[in-house]
Design a protein around this motif. Structure first.
Motif, mmCIF file in Angstrom:
data_model
loop_
_atom_site.group_PDB
_atom_site.id
_atom_site.type_symbol
_atom_site.label_atom_id
_atom_site.label_comp_id
_atom_site.label_asym_id
_atom_site.label_seq_id
_atom_site.Cartn_x
_atom_site.Cartn_y
_atom_site.Cartn_z
ATOM 1 N N TRP A 40 -8.688 -7.496 -2.841
ATOM 2 C CA TRP A 40 -9.704 -6.591 -3.397
ATOM 3 C C TRP A 40 -9.301 -5.129 -3.221
ATOM 4 C CZ3 TRP A 40 -14.364 -5.006 -0.099
ATOM 5 C CH2 TRP A 40 -15.189 -4.131 -0.814
ATOM 6 N N ARG A 41 -8.951 -4.763 -1.989
ATOM 7 C CA ARG A 41 -8.607 -3.365 -1.729
ATOM 8 C C ARG A 41 -7.298 -2.963 -2.408
ATOM 9 N NH1 ARG A 41 -12.946 -1.150 -1.107
ATOM 10 N NH2 ARG A 41 -11.726 0.695 -0.537
ATOM 11 N N LEU A 42 -6.350 -3.881 -2.471
ATOM 12 C CA LEU A 42 -5.074 -3.548 -3.113
ATOM 13 C C LEU A 42 -5.248 -3.401 -4.621
ATOM 14 C CD1 LEU A 42 -2.130 -3.134 -2.230
ATOM 15 C CD2 LEU A 42 -1.696 -5.503 -2.856
ATOM 16 N N GLY A 43 -6.092 -4.232 -5.216
ATOM 17 C CA GLY A 43 -6.359 -4.086 -6.642
ATOM 18 C C GLY A 43 -6.997 -2.757 -6.976
ATOM 19 N N LEU B 270 -6.584 -0.066 -5.236
ATOM 20 C CA LEU B 270 -5.591 0.970 -4.976
ATOM 21 C C LEU B 270 -4.629 1.154 -6.143
ATOM 22 C CD1 LEU B 270 -4.289 2.973 -2.966
ATOM 23 C CD2 LEU B 270 -2.943 1.050 -2.072
ATOM 24 N N PHE B 271 -4.179 0.048 -6.726
ATOM 25 C CA PHE B 271 -3.212 0.118 -7.824
ATOM 26 C C PHE B 271 -3.878 0.230 -9.191
ATOM 27 C CE2 PHE B 271 -0.539 -1.609 -4.484
ATOM 28 C CZ PHE B 271 0.652 -0.942 -4.695
ATOM 29 N N GLY B 272 -5.193 0.082 -9.248
ATOM 30 C CA GLY B 272 -5.894 0.212 -10.524
ATOM 31 C C GLY B 272 -6.110 1.664 -10.903
ATOM 32 N N PRO B 273 -6.875 1.892 -11.957
ATOM 33 C CA PRO B 273 -7.190 3.266 -12.364
ATOM 34 C C PRO B 273 -7.865 4.041 -11.247
ATOM 35 C CG PRO B 273 -7.822 1.701 -14.072
ATOM 36 C CD PRO B 273 -7.452 0.899 -12.872
#
Length: 228
Positions: free
Chosen positions: A136-139, A141-144
């Motif tokens: 969840w947190r990594l998504g 971070l790398f998302g918009p």
């Protein structure tokens, strides 16, 4: 004067009812497991490996989740599609991916150990939950980026851009551990080791059994054991 009462039968040394054999319950030999310290180490290994593998789920979620389009004018930022279902699609993508990862991890842990145990199950559940949090947190971070105003100024008025990736239903974090536990417990119930069987072992060997008395209520008893 009456004669004293005498029993019609005096017990003898070869009377089969003089000393009935005693029985002891003994478990059949089986696998007692690796022991609690080894099980705790295995559970920790499972939790750490699953937590690290959550990074892969986060990257896949960021790539596959649908984007929510936004558009801005000189005053504010708006949803480009008011009735769009992209936000729900992001949650659904995360849940489906987490269920798949949970099934794979539950099957992998069973194939590795082929047994249950409370420490291993706890490590599997905790590792799945931590992996979901990492994903969840990594998504995110790398998302918009979260700065919507800066993005709107960067692209200009009337130009659509992606909203930050969000997980609206935090209950989706439980998809991985639930799927992992269901797969592992199901395989353990079907193919795991069974509880040791118990057998009755006579304290006397069969050849030591006495001969039955002729007046025995069960004359069918033979020397080779009761009920033979």
């Amino acid at each position: 004067m009456t004669a004293p009462h005498t029993p019609s039968h005096q017990p003898s040394a070869d009377d089969s009812w003089a000393a009935p054999p005693s029985y002891a319950v003994a478990p059949a030999p089986g696998d007692d497991g690796p022991g609690l310290p080894a099980e705790l180490i295995q559970a920790a290994v499972v939790a750490v490996v699953l937590t690290v593998s959550g990074a892969l789920l986060g990257l896949l979620w960021e790539k596959l989740a649908p984007r929510v389009p936004l558009v801005a004018d000189e005053k504010a930022v708006f949803l480009k599609e008011i009735e769009g279902e992209q936000a729900i699609g992001a949650d659904g993508t995360f849940i489906l991916l987490a269920l798949g990862f949970g099934l794979v991890s539950g099957i992998a842990v069973f194939l590795w150990r082929r047994r249950g145990g409370i420490p291993l199950v706890v490590g599997l559940a905790l590792g799945g939950l931590l992996a979901s949090v990492v994903a969840w947190r990594l998504g995110l971070l790398f998302g918009p980026g979260d700065d919507v105003v800066a993005r709107a100024k960067e692209v200009g008025p009337g130009v659509a851009f992606d909203a930050p990736l969000k997980l609206n239903a935090l209950g989706a974090l439980l998809a991985w551990p639930i799927a992992a536990l269901a797969a592992h417990l199901g395989l353990t119930a079907l193919f795991g080791p069974r509880d040791p069987e118990y057998a009755l072992h006579a304290a006397w060997p069969p050849e030591a059994y006495p001969h039955p008395h002729p007046n025995s209520p069960n004359p069918g008893l033979r020397k080779d054991g009761p009920g033979a």
